[in-house]
Design an enzyme around this catalytic site. Structure first.
Site, PDB file in Angstrom:
ATOM      1  CE  LYS A  40      -6.629  23.797   3.711  1.00  0.00           C
ATOM      2  NZ  LYS A  40      -7.326  23.957   4.981  1.00  0.00           N
ATOM      3  CG  ASP A  82      -2.128  -0.791   1.043  1.00  0.00           C
ATOM      4  OD1 ASP A  82      -2.559  -0.900  -0.124  1.00  0.00           O
ATOM      5  OD2 ASP A  82      -2.662  -1.315   2.019  1.00  0.00           O
ATOM      6  CD  GLU A  89      -3.427  15.610   4.825  1.00  0.00           C
ATOM      7  OE1 GLU A  89      -3.975  15.840   5.933  1.00  0.00           O
ATOM      8  OE2 GLU A  89      -3.288  14.471   4.362  1.00  0.00           O
ATOM      9  CG  ASP A 138      -6.013  -1.916   7.355  1.00  0.00           C
ATOM     10  OD1 ASP A 138      -6.506  -1.964   6.203  1.00  0.00           O
ATOM     11  OD2 ASP A 138      -5.684  -0.856   7.904  1.00  0.00           O
ATOM     12  NE  ARG A 154     -15.711  16.973  -3.401  1.00  0.00           N
ATOM     13  CZ  ARG A 154     -15.341  17.096  -4.674  1.00  0.00           C
ATOM     14  NH1 ARG A 154     -16.158  17.630  -5.551  1.00  0.00           N
ATOM     15  NH2 ARG A 154     -14.171  16.685  -5.073  1.00  0.00           N
ATOM     16  CB  SER A 162     -11.995  23.396   5.123  1.00  0.00           C
ATOM     17  OG  SER A 162     -10.638  23.388   4.733  1.00  0.00           O
TER      18      SER A 162
END
Lengths: 558, 743
Positions: free
Chosen positions: B452, B364, B405, B579, B439, B441
């Protein structure tokens, strides 16, 4: 020096010739899916001969059963003809009934491509027996070996084994027969008799009359040499002046012994599509055989023990039991080559070789894979390859793989049984005869040399070689029966088990090859394979060898 | 780990949504990359890692076990050592015969041989017992975490009020819990057994099992529902369905795999066993036939005596592969031990072996190849906007954004443009969190609106407020996406007029050293495939940066499964880790499947290993342990067989010298007497087992390399070494025997 040139010329020449021959043999045994009209016509012809049997696509079990059944039939025919020879035609000399155990031994011997002869042909066999019980088997039995090898190779690349009847005909008519015709023609040019007339009557200078035996020697010799057969036309085999008249017929005969076994490796490589791997195997075989040739030539360059103390010329080496027209090097070379390949023809007396020289033919038969009998030599080698791959595979940290197929418990088991069987026949049978009158009463020599004689006889039977150390009164029921049984078991167990391995591998999903996979195409693997063969062989047979030729040699060492 | 991105690949442009699962999952994944936490992790399994090879307590137990294991029923499992034991009994009887009557050889000689043969068996037993002891100690350390606790079992778990549940519940010992029992665990209590959360949310301290100190959230449904027995609930409560019967949990399974008697042999071990048994048979044949050969020789030579049974037994034991035979089971157990030390629990020995065969690793992206989250690396201003202005706006929009982020944007603004973080409260700013509808914030600040988000969302926002989305910004967005980054567009609006300020470049940060690791794997012949939910462009760029061989972009569970099947059809063995429940089909299909301990029960059941650290990079370690196991076996087998050559030179001359004095020329080691020669060989044969126990327990040193290199190295070391070493060893032992006057 001349000896070295001679040996290099013969071995090198054979190796060079084996390359194109291997290419031809692949074409003959395993033609590509798309072939020319003429090649297809040949297979059509073969298929017509055997009808439905020759057309079906056989499975592994069926292929093996057919192979066995075919051999049972040729054994029965051979046995029947010999047993009834006194009632059958083509018996001008009125040969009598043959003793039962000798018939069994001889039938077993020729069915198994061994050609161990506990009899003298000219005084035992009728012409019909020679032709219909023995002669044709010399063509068919190597063909059985080639068929088995082709089937095994197909299995290793995941293909079905093919059709046994088709394979045997391809091998007989496209390989053995043309090769025999070619060699026979060449040796006739070399001065070998080829006639159907009876023995020649000659008047000697003193006016005495001499009967000189002759016959279709050239035809007989060709297949004897090419098919790793070895049964001689004359008693002394290729030491006889008519069976090997000149230096050049000797060269040709020696090359004929190893040529097809060598080409088998290339044929195998071409069928599995791994010529580099085949080259590695070929190299290992060549190295092992060359080592023995070198040793034999070296030990034979010393004079025989009885002469060392005498004030005579010593530089010629051991000339006892040799044909002077070939010299000392040609004898040991032939002795090694003939035992390396399960041929068994001789051009000198092995009993007279110096002890350590005599060890070399023994080692050849103990290992029995370089280059081995027609077809079966490569099959025997395959068993060692599986073991080497197994050990080496673990050492690179992966489940061992051979030609992209995993070698697991089943394959190891089959390979291990094949090895065990080989050791069991040689050591077990020799042990039995060493302590019973069956063996001890038949020896002409005492001491370690006598032991070597018995050991040699069973090694020769097990390796389907057929040569004798001689000095052994071996035409007795115990010897006949014991060696007969050994020859049969030691022929078919080492053919059937590797075929079963191939069948088992064929059914596996091929794995991908990567840098992490053990390569079987490089020098490291060659070293590994050589080491496995040498060490397993040495560990199994060293004690026996030590009590035979080795101690005989040491006893005379200062 | 990047389950979220796989499930919803379209949210790639929006870090806020990605972050939710990652704050929790990421915590354990990122652990090893943070030095501070690495230490705790190491110390948690330190007990095993730093365990000395010969711990006094384990040695003491192993010595006792060596004698218990003399039981022939135990020895029968190992044909090679069984033959040695039979030989020991035989020579012991011959010793008694020599002692009380007329023996075939002197009592002292027969006795010494008998004693050393017994030692040979004991040494082999000791090796196995040591491996077992170490494995058990390791498992025990983990098992201690699984305290016997009382559990509250619910008899009316469903459709009942809280009070009814408590009224009808009963308290039972955790060991009595069966599969499908339902228990309720509240804060401060230990979870009594492995299970699955069916109700509730709680934070759980799993440090006892994983070494990870930060608590993790466990909740019903989804990918975080699995709990492990022995871990502690530290807040709230959980209702758990027990998923294993007593004795069937991971730990129990693991313990059974390090116990010699219960251990199932692996396929390769079985194959090797067959080979060793056959070699034993061949040498049995060699030794048995030597007796008739010897009798013939004595008759023929007219001197000497036939070889004695004692000597033949001694020769046999020296020849059969006792070195590998004695150490084989220890090697297997030690392989499992090493897995456990790496904090990986394998469900079977077969799985460990298969790990060595892996050709393809599916990794992954998130957490394995890249650090868990994207980081801001660059601000690209729009035309007519100063870069400081963009940085300022970006920082303001991110101040209250607690995602990694968001934090990275603040950090970039500070580091590159010296903008200090400001307090949202004092600015009277109103933080607008990410929603699935917008979508985006951002922040509302004195009439200024800063947002953004993904390019298309911001474009809609700007165009709804009479603004334009400049083509230069569009180009910058495309450029960033092409480089594998994530573009976040920043826009501001004042008085219902919006303008685009620029783009923030968010980048996946490839872990340090991972490229070298992949190069190493490539040399080993292992292909790496990166799995990611990213779009092909992004994936290609990261794949190139990390140096993986291939990648699967926009991966769905179906695509993963298909990829595995394709690789397997091409003859490759595939390893992967996962997982989530949606990983289960792929895990079940893969040949080596490592489930993360933090993963769901379904994932754990589909996999054949569980990584307690939940560290996807572990896959590489697992492969190495598998390879090391096989190499150790192969190396010691080669060593064992190569050893035999020297033993012939010691024993054959000694055994037959009375018949053929000339054979003494084969005594190239110049051993003192026939008796000392044979005894030296037997002693060497026994001592070499002891000498190689550390190697068997640790495994041979494994350095990733291609097959040819490995073979050459091991062939030289163990083949040639095995050929030469015993010549020296036997000679030394013989010299010692002479010095002690025992020759």
């Amino acid at each position: 020096m001349s000896a070295v040139i001679f040996i290099v010329f013969i071995v090198g020449g054979s190796a060079a010739l084996s390359w194109p021959l291997g290419r031809y043999m692949k074409w003959a045994m395993d033609p590509p899916a798309v072939v020319g009209a003429r090649r297809r016509a040949l297979d059509r012809l073969f298929e017509r001969v055997t009808g439905r049997l020759g057309r079906e696509q056989q499975g592994w079990k069926r292929y093996m059963v057919t192979l066995l059944a075919f051999n049972v039939i040729i054994f029965a025919v051979s046995f029947g003809v010999m047993a009834l020879q006194q009632y059958l035609p083509l018996n001008p000399d009125g040969m009598k009934a043959i003793e039962g155990s000798l018939i069994f031994n001889t039938a077993a011997s020729f069915t198994t491509n061994t050609n161990l002869q506990h009899y003298s042909g000219e005084s035992t066999m009728s012409y019909l027996s020679q032709l219909c019980a023995l002669m044709w088997l010399q063509f068919v039995t190597p063909a059985v070996g080639l068929a088995a090898l082709a089937a095994m190779a197909r299995g290793l690349v995941g293909r079905a084994p093919g059709n046994f009847f088709l394979d045997v005909q391809r091998a007989t008519f496209l390989i053995m027969l043309p090769a025999a015709v070619l060699v026979a023609t060449l040796v006739v040019l070399g001065g070998m008799p080829m006639t159907l007339q009876g023995a020649a009557q000659a008047t000697t200078l003193e006016g005495a009359t001499q009967t000189i035996a002759r016959g279709p020697v050239a035809a007989f010799l060709a297949i004897k040499q090419l098919g790793t057969n070895g049964g001689g036309f004359f008693g002394p085999n290729s030491a006889h002046p008519f069976e090997n008249p000149t230096f050049w017929t000797n060269v040709l005969s020696t090359i004929s012994i190893i040529l097809i076994p060598m080409a088998c490796v290339w044929m195998f490589g071409r069928i599995v599509g791994r010529l580099r791997h085949a080259a590695v195997v070929f190299g290992v075989m060549l190295a092992l055989m060359s080592m023995r040739i070198a040793c034999a030539a070296w030990f034979e360059s010393a004079p025989t023990q009885a002469f060392t103390a005498l004030p005579i010329e010593q530089s010629t080496g051991n000339l006892e039991g040799k044909e002077l027209r070939f010299g000392t090097a040609a004898g040991p070379l032939w002795a090694v080559v003939t035992t390396s390949t399960s041929n068994g023809s001789v051009n000198c007396m092995h009993d007279s070789l110096n002890p350590m020289t005599g060890l070399m033919p023994l080692i050849g038969m103990w290992l029995n894979e370089d280059f081995g009998g027609v077809g079966v030599g490569m099959i025997n080698m395959f068993v060692y390859v599986i073991l080497a791959v197994f050990l080496a595979g673990m050492m690179v940290g992966r489940t061992p793989e051979y030609l992209n197929r995993r070698v697991e418990a089943r394959e190891v088991k089959l390979a291990a049984v094949a090895m065990l069987a080989h050791a069991f026949f040689i050591l077990g049978a020799s042990a039995l005869f060493a302590v019973t009158p069956w063996g001890t009463k038949t020896l002409n020599n005492g001491g370690a040399h006598g032991f070597s004689e018995m050991l040699y006889e069973f090694s020769s039977s097990t390796a389907n070689n057929g040569s004798g150390f001689e000095g052994l009164g071996d035409n007795t029921p115990p010897w006949n029966i014991a060696t007969g049984i050994v020859m049969l078991l030691a022929r078919f167990i080492p053919i059937l088990l590797p075929l079963a391995i191939a069948g088992s591998l064929a059914s596996k999903r091929p794995t991908a090859q990567s840098a992490g996979t053990l390569g079987v195409e490089g020098g490291t693997f060659a070293v590994m394979l050589t080491a496995v063969i040498a060490i397993i062989g040495a560990l199994t047979f060293f004690p026996a060898g030590a009590l035979g030729p080795i101690v005989e040699h040491l006893q005379f060492m200062p | 780990m990047n389950k979220q991105t796989i499930d919803r690949p379209d949210v790639r442009g929006n870090p806020t949504s990605v972050s939710t699962p990652q704050t929790q999952l990421g915590a354990s994944i990122k652990a090893p990359s943070r030095p501070g936490e690495r230490a705790t992790l190491e110390s948690a399994r330190g007990a095993a890692k730093t365990r000395p090879l010969f711990e006094r307590e384990i040695v003491r137990k192993a010595v006792r076990a060596s004698f218990v294991k003399l039981d022939p029923r135990h020895q029968l499992r190992n044909p090679v050592m069984f033959v040695v034991e039979v030989g020991s009994v035989l020579t012991s009887l011959l010793f008694l015969q020599a002692l009380f009557g007329k023996g075939e050889a002197s009592a002292a000689f027969t006795g010494a041989i008998a004693a050393w043969l017994w030692f040979t068996v004991l040494f082999a037993n000791f090796a196995e017992a040591m491996a077992e002891g170490r494995g058990k100690a390791q498992a025990e350390a983990l098992r201690r975490t699984k305290k016997e606790t009382l559990a509250r079992r619910l008899r009316q778990p469903l459709q009942a009020t809280e009070q009814e549940r408590i009224d009808t519940s009963e308290t039972v010992a955790s060991t009595l819990l069966r599969k499908d029992d339902i228990v309720r665990v509240k804060a401060g209590e230990f979870i009594p057994a492995d299970g699955e959360v069916i109700e509730g949310v709680a934070s759980v301290d799993e440090s006892a099992v994983t070494g990870e100190s930060a608590p993790v959230v466990r909740e019903s449904g989804g990918d975080r529902s699995a709990v492990t027995g022995g871990t502690r609930v530290i807040s709230d409560w959980l209702v758990i369905r027990v998923t294993s019967n007593p004795g069937e949990g991971f730990l129990d399974r693991m313990i059974s795999m390090v116990e010699g008697a219960k251990r199932q042999k692996t396929p390769n071990e079985i194959a090797l066993d067959i080979l060793l048994a056959t070699l034993t048979l061949i040498f049995l044949l060699v030794c048995i036939t030597l007796l008739p050969f010897s009798i013939y020789s004595v008759n023929a030579a007219g001197q000497g005596t036939p070889v004695t049974i004692t000597v033949l037994v001694a020769l046999l034991v020296c020849l059969i592969p006792t070195t590998i035979g004695g150490l084989l089971s220890a090697i297997g157990i030690a392989g499992m031990d090493r897995m456990i030390q790496a904090n990986v629990i394998a469900m079977s020995g077969r799985a460990v072996e298969a790990a060595g065969d892996v050709d393809t690793l599916l990794l992954d992206k998130t957490g394995t190849i890249t650090l868990g989250n994207r980081q801001a690396t660059e601000f690209v201003p729009a035309e007519g906007v100063r870069i400081e202005e963009l940085a300022d706006a970006a920082q303001l929009a991110s101040l209250a954004d607690e995602t990694p982020e968001g934090r990275s944007i603040v950090v970039l603004a500070k580091e590159k443009y010296g903008l200090r973080a400001r307090d949202v409260e004092t600015l009277h700013a109103h933080f607008v969190p990410f929603t699935a509808q917008s979508r985006m914030s951002g922040v509302d600040l004195n009439g200024t609106v800063i947002r953004k988000g993904a390019a298309d969302a911001v474009q809609r926002f700007v165009e709804s407020k009479r603004g334009v989305f400049p083509p230069r910004v569009r180009a910058a967005v495309d450029n960033i996406a092409k480089q594998g980054g994530t573009p976040l567009v920043v826009a501001s609006a004042q008085n219902e007029t919006a303008r685009v300020l620029g783009v923030i470049h968010l980048k996946d940060i490839v872990k340090g050293g991972i490229r070298e690791r992949f190069a190493q794997l490539r040399r080993m012949g292992i292909k790496t495939i990166m799995i990611t939910g990213d779009n092909p462009l992004t994936a290609a760029s990261i794949a190139a940066e990390a140096g993986v061989d291939d990648y699967l972009a926009e991966a769905t569970p179906e695509a993963k499964l298909k990829l595995i099947r394709e690789n397997q059809a091409g003859g490759r063995l595939v390893a992967m880790c996962g997982d989530g429940t949606n990983d289960a089909p792929a895990l079940a299909q893969a040949d080596v499947a490592v489930a993360m301990n933090t993963g769901t029960q379904a994932a754990k059941e589909a996999g054949n290993m569980v990584d307690l650290d939940s560290n996807p990079t572990k896959l590489i370690e697992v492969v190495e342990i598998g390879k090391q196991l096989l190499i150790t076996r192969g190396a010691l087998t080669t060593f064992s067989i190569a050893n035999d050559v020297s033993k012939y030179f010691a024993i054959i001359p000694a055994a037959f010298v009375s018949t053929y004095p000339a054979l003494s020329k084969l005594n190239i080691m110049r051993l003192a007497t026939p008796g000392s020669a044979i005894l030296s060989a037997v002693i060497f044969n026994a001592l070499i087992i002891i000498a190689l126990i550390p190697l068997a327990l640790r495994g041979v040193r494994y350095k990733p390399a291609k097959a040819t290199t490995l073979l050459t190295r091991n062939l030289l070391l163990y083949g040639v070494g095995g050929l030469i070493a015993p010549f020296i060893g036997i000679k030394v032992i013989d010299l010692v025997l002479v010095a002690l006057g025992l020759a």
